[in-house]
Scaffold this motif. Structure first.
Motif, PDB file in Angstrom:
ATOM      1  N   GLY A  43       0.792  -1.221   0.000  1.00 13.18           N
ATOM      2  CA  GLY A  43       0.000   0.000   0.000  1.00 13.18           C
ATOM      3  C   GLY A  43       0.819   1.264   0.000  1.00 13.18           C
ATOM      4  N   ASP A  44       2.036   1.218   0.508  1.00 10.84           N
ATOM      5  CA  ASP A  44       2.884   2.408   0.573  1.00 10.84           C
ATOM      6  C   ASP A  44       4.309   2.015   0.984  1.00 10.84           C
ATOM      7  OD1 ASP A  44       2.984   5.079  -0.019  1.00 10.84           O
ATOM      8  OD2 ASP A  44       1.601   5.689   1.565  1.00 10.84           O
ATOM      9  N   GLU A 112     -14.442 -12.844   2.235  1.00  5.05           N
ATOM     10  CA  GLU A 112     -14.690 -11.606   1.506  1.00  5.05           C
ATOM     11  C   GLU A 112     -14.274 -11.708   0.041  1.00  5.05           C
ATOM     12  OE1 GLU A 112     -14.743  -8.378   5.134  1.00  5.05           O
ATOM     13  OE2 GLU A 112     -12.899  -8.547   3.959  1.00  5.05           O
ATOM     14  N   GLU A 113     -13.295 -12.564  -0.249  1.00  6.38           N
ATOM     15  CA  GLU A 113     -12.949 -12.827  -1.649  1.00  6.38           C
ATOM     16  C   GLU A 113     -14.122 -13.515  -2.351  1.00  6.38           C
ATOM     17  OE1 GLU A 113      -9.436 -12.428  -3.480  1.00  6.38           O
ATOM     18  OE2 GLU A 113     -10.250 -10.782  -2.255  1.00  6.38           O
ATOM     19  N   ARG A 114     -14.723 -14.500  -1.687  1.00  7.47           N
ATOM     20  CA  ARG A 114     -15.865 -15.197  -2.289  1.00  7.47           C
ATOM     21  C   ARG A 114     -17.040 -14.246  -2.499  1.00  7.47           C
ATOM     22  NH1 ARG A 114     -14.481 -19.125   1.645  1.00  7.47           N
ATOM     23  NH2 ARG A 114     -16.274 -18.458   2.932  1.00  7.47           N
ATOM     24  N   MET A 115     -17.178 -13.272  -1.613  1.00 10.52           N
ATOM     25  CA  MET A 115     -18.263 -12.305  -1.743  1.00 10.52           C
ATOM     26  C   MET A 115     -17.997 -11.267  -2.825  1.00 10.52           C
ATOM     27  SD  MET A 115     -18.937 -11.756   2.345  1.00 10.52           S
ATOM     28  CE  MET A 115     -20.181 -10.483   2.146  1.00 10.52           C
ATOM     29  N   GLY A 116     -16.774 -11.250  -3.344  1.00 16.31           N
ATOM     30  CA  GLY A 116     -16.436 -10.324  -4.415  1.00 16.31           C
ATOM     31  C   GLY A 116     -16.230  -8.891  -3.959  1.00 16.31           C
ATOM     32  N   ILE A 117     -15.883  -8.685  -2.677  1.00 15.07           N
ATOM     33  CA  ILE A 117     -15.630  -7.334  -2.174  1.00 15.07           C
ATOM     34  C   ILE A 117     -14.211  -6.924  -2.573  1.00 15.07           C
ATOM     35  CG2 ILE A 117     -15.541  -5.853  -0.146  1.00 15.07           C
ATOM     36  CD1 ILE A 117     -17.352  -7.868   1.272  1.00 15.07           C
ATOM     37  N   PRO A 118     -14.027  -5.848  -3.321  1.00 12.79           N
ATOM     38  CA  PRO A 118     -12.674  -5.422  -3.710  1.00 12.79           C
ATOM     39  C   PRO A 118     -11.800  -5.189  -2.486  1.00 12.79           C
ATOM     40  CG  PRO A 118     -14.327  -4.216  -4.966  1.00 12.79           C
ATOM     41  CD  PRO A 118     -15.068  -4.967  -3.892  1.00 12.79           C
ATOM     42  N   VAL A 119     -10.516  -5.509  -2.604  1.00 11.18           N
ATOM     43  CA  VAL A 119      -9.603  -5.398  -1.468  1.00 11.18           C
ATOM     44  C   VAL A 119      -9.526  -3.967  -0.951  1.00 11.18           C
ATOM     45  CG1 VAL A 119      -7.188  -5.640  -0.760  1.00 11.18           C
ATOM     46  CG2 VAL A 119      -8.256  -7.418  -2.122  1.00 11.18           C
ATOM     47  N   ASN A 120      -9.651  -2.995  -1.842  1.00 11.79           N
ATOM     48  CA  ASN A 120      -9.564  -1.596  -1.417  1.00 11.79           C
ATOM     49  C   ASN A 120     -10.917  -0.954  -1.125  1.00 11.79           C
ATOM     50  OD1 ASN A 120     -10.514  -1.538  -4.016  1.00 11.79           O
ATOM     51  ND2 ASN A 120      -9.055  -0.022  -4.772  1.00 11.79           N
ATOM     52  N   ALA A 121     -11.982  -1.754  -1.033  1.00  9.43           N
ATOM     53  CA  ALA A 121     -13.311  -1.211  -0.762  1.00  9.43           C
ATOM     54  C   ALA A 121     -13.400  -0.707   0.681  1.00  9.43           C
ATOM     55  CB  ALA A 121     -14.380  -2.282  -1.007  1.00  9.43           C
ATOM     56  N   PRO A 122     -14.099   0.392   0.934  1.00  3.63           N
ATOM     57  CA  PRO A 122     -14.221   0.919   2.298  1.00  3.63           C
ATOM     58  C   PRO A 122     -14.861  -0.061   3.270  1.00  3.63           C
ATOM     59  CG  PRO A 122     -14.929   2.558   0.693  1.00  3.63           C
ATOM     60  CD  PRO A 122     -14.745   1.280  -0.057  1.00  3.63           C
ATOM     61  N   ILE A 123     -15.701  -0.979   2.768  1.00  2.00           N
ATOM     62  CA  ILE A 123     -16.380  -1.924   3.662  1.00  2.00           C
ATOM     63  C   ILE A 123     -15.585  -3.208   3.850  1.00  2.00           C
ATOM     64  CG2 ILE A 123     -18.655  -1.025   3.072  1.00  2.00           C
ATOM     65  CD1 ILE A 123     -19.033  -3.538   1.304  1.00  2.00           C
ATOM     66  N   ARG A 124     -14.398  -3.296   3.271  1.00  2.00           N
ATOM     67  CA  ARG A 124     -13.591  -4.505   3.390  1.00  2.00           C
ATOM     68  C   ARG A 124     -12.954  -4.552   4.775  1.00  2.00           C
ATOM     69  NH1 ARG A 124     -11.773  -8.779  -0.588  1.00  2.00           N
ATOM     70  NH2 ARG A 124     -10.388  -9.995   0.712  1.00  2.00           N
ATOM     71  N   ASN A 125     -13.065  -5.688   5.463  1.00  2.70           N
ATOM     72  CA  ASN A 125     -12.422  -5.881   6.763  1.00  2.70           C
ATOM     73  C   ASN A 125     -11.040  -6.495   6.632  1.00  2.70           C
ATOM     74  OD1 ASN A 125     -14.674  -5.018   8.415  1.00  2.70           O
ATOM     75  ND2 ASN A 125     -15.680  -6.953   7.906  1.00  2.70           N
ATOM     76  N   SER A 278       0.576  -6.188   7.977  1.00  3.51           N
ATOM     77  CA  SER A 278      -0.836  -6.450   7.702  1.00  3.51           C
ATOM     78  C   SER A 278      -1.620  -5.158   7.789  1.00  3.51           C
ATOM     79  CB  SER A 278      -1.398  -7.459   8.713  1.00  3.51           C
ATOM     80  OG  SER A 278      -2.807  -7.563   8.598  1.00  3.51           O
ATOM     81  N   ASP A 279      -2.789  -5.135   7.149  1.00  4.82           N
ATOM     82  CA  ASP A 279      -3.668  -3.968   7.185  1.00  4.82           C
ATOM     83  C   ASP A 279      -5.079  -4.380   7.587  1.00  4.82           C
ATOM     84  OD1 ASP A 279      -4.111  -1.246   6.984  1.00  4.82           O
ATOM     85  OD2 ASP A 279      -4.631  -1.312   4.859  1.00  4.82           O
ATOM     86  N   ASN A 280      -5.203  -5.393   8.423  1.00  2.84           N
ATOM     87  CA  ASN A 280      -6.510  -5.887   8.848  1.00  2.84           C
ATOM     88  C   ASN A 280      -6.961  -5.169  10.120  1.00  2.84           C
ATOM     89  OD1 ASN A 280      -6.849  -7.800   6.785  1.00  2.84           O
ATOM     90  ND2 ASN A 280      -5.606  -9.313   7.885  1.00  2.84           N
ATOM     91  N   VAL A 281      -8.064  -4.437  10.027  1.00  4.57           N
ATOM     92  CA  VAL A 281      -8.584  -3.664  11.151  1.00  4.57           C
ATOM     93  C   VAL A 281     -10.083  -3.876  11.256  1.00  4.57           C
ATOM     94  CG1 VAL A 281      -8.865  -1.369  12.152  1.00  4.57           C
ATOM     95  CG2 VAL A 281      -6.793  -1.907  10.858  1.00  4.57           C
ATOM     96  N   LEU A 282     -10.556  -4.219  12.461  1.00  7.28           N
ATOM     97  CA  LEU A 282     -11.984  -4.265  12.775  1.00  7.28           C
ATOM     98  C   LEU A 282     -12.279  -3.115  13.718  1.00  7.28           C
ATOM     99  CD1 LEU A 282     -13.474  -6.636  11.421  1.00  7.28           C
ATOM    100  CD2 LEU A 282     -11.158  -7.312  12.037  1.00  7.28           C
ATOM    101  N   ARG A 283     -13.109  -2.181  13.288  1.00  9.93           N
ATOM    102  CA  ARG A 283     -13.376  -0.968  14.067  1.00  9.93           C
ATOM    103  C   ARG A 283     -14.638  -1.122  14.910  1.00  9.93           C
ATOM    104  NH1 ARG A 283     -11.456   0.509   9.095  1.00  9.93           N
ATOM    105  NH2 ARG A 283      -9.462   1.632   9.173  1.00  9.93           N
TER     106      ARG A 283
END
Length: 408
Positions: A43-44, A112-125, A278-283
């Protein structure tokens, strides 16, 4: 070995002065600077400063993983750098959050991959398959909420506020074991209907004001935190949740280690943060960003956190202070050159044959590796490839270098 140019991340909770002053850049900055990343996160990534110009550390690892990472590290973690180093500068509270275990991350990422949520989507956990243990070492006074406190302390705090509306929740917490009571109460609050929060949160704020006016001191920090969070996030369940967490004030050099599942929110201050890459965050609140309550509840560890302060161990007559953690991805220490060592070449204690990131937080030192040398001043960092170690230091003034390697 090369100087390493970090990647600045601008978030609203950051500082317009802290990172700029740390690195010697113009201050104040046009936008809040929250984090300075030294690592190879896709990511950076940070950039190596070479004779041929800047080069992404991520590209360097891909081109020569054996030379940069070493055989042992590649055998354990593949061709990716397993840790990420950050300078974190918070002028405002970060979101209330937790990170998953490895098993939870693998399952969540696949789901979330099976659900088709893009990795950079705001709703991705889950943006990767890794857990995210982390340590923060304070460079200034550093304020934090970290890990659930013992239930009895939270009960005493809530009773001290004298808020009648809290009585049913006090009884709920007091009538269960620590973990069960904390789970029941946190779940109740985070799923509370907004109209109910709009009644309960202001009542708690009034209780905090009255407590501080009384002159009592035992829970003064907690009461001030409730008020500060309530002002920034009115009607947010995270304001109530703060009463269930350990309220910590770190002095420079003190540290917190947070394994998977620990709810936390950094409130203010500057520190060196090291984590698995890692960039995994649950808020869980105190944020306008996506909050996934069911997923957060799935990963949280409600066992009271009573041993999250990390006490460093001295190595070789104090030349290195090691912050011990169980994380295999990283090991954090501080190399100090002062007193009779000034003006002499000092061999840094050998950790192992993996790569190193060095970050100067005080003074100035010349770092010698096998085939090159660089000078690090406050705010500057260096990448030492696996085939470039061990290192030696030379300094004319008292100097502190953070050293991050792969865990042993």
């Amino acid at each position: 070995m090369h100087l390493l140019r970090g990647a600045v991340r601008t978030y609203a909770w950051g500082s317009r002065t802290a990172i700029a002053e740390f690195t010697g850049a113009p201050s104040p900055t046009p936008h809040p600077e929250a984090e300075l990343w030294f690592g190879a996160h896709p990511g950076d990534p940070a950039h190596l400063q070479t004779e041929d110009g800047d080069r992404s550390l991520l590209d360097a690892l891909r081109a020569d993983p054996e030379g940069e990472l070493g055989q042992a590290v590649r055998g354990r973690f593949g061709d990716a750098l397993p840790f990420l180093v950050k300078v974190l500068a918070a002028d405002e509270p970060l979101s209330l959050q937790a990170h998953p275990s490895t098993e939870q991350a693998i399952e969540g990422f696949a789901r979330e991959e099976r659900m088709g949520i893009p990795v950079n989507a705001p709703i991705r956990n889950y943006r990767d398959r890794s857990h995210k243990p982390e340590i923060i070492v304070a460079l200034s006074q550093f304020e934090a909420l970290a890990g659930f406190a013992p239930a009895a302390r939270s009960v005493t705090l809530m009773r001290a506020l004298g808020v009648a509306e809290l009585n049913p929740f006090i009884n709920l917490l007091a009538g269960e074991s620590d973990a069960d009571g904390l789970r029941a109460l946190f779940t109740t609050w985070i799923t509370f209907p907004q109209p109910d929060l709009d009644v309960l949160v202001p009542a708690v704020l009034d209780g905090a004001i009255n407590y501080l006016r009384s002159g009592e001191q035992e829970f003064a920090r907690e009461a001030r935190t409730v008020l500060e969070l309530g002002e920034r996030y009115p009607g947010d369940a995270g304001v109530l949740a703060s009463m269930l967490l350990n309220r910590l004030s770190l002095q420079p050099g003190e540290a917190i280690y947070l394994p998977a599942g620990n709810l936390h929110a950094y409130l203010s201050g500057v520190g060196v943060e090291v984590m698995a890459n890692s960039d995994n965050v649950l808020r869980g609140g105190l944020t306008p960003k996506h909050v996934d309550v069911p997923e957060l509840l799935r990963v949280l560890d409600f066992t009271p956190a009573v041993d999250i302060i990390v006490h460093p161990d001295s190595v070789r007559d104090g030349a290195e202070l090691v912050y011990p953690t169980p994380a295999p991805e990283f090991a954090v220490s501080v190399l100090t050159v002062d007193g009779e060592q000034l003006g002499h070449e000092i061999d840094a204690p050998t950790r192992h044959d993996g790569p190193q990131i060095l970050l100067c937080t005080q003074g100035s030192a010349t770092v010698h590796a096998k085939s090159s040398a660089v000078t690090l001043r406050r705010g500057a960092a260096a990448w030492v490839a696996a085939d470039e170690g061990p290192i030696r230091l030379m300094s004319q003034e008292p100097t502190r270098l953070f050293r991050v390697t792969v865990g042993i």
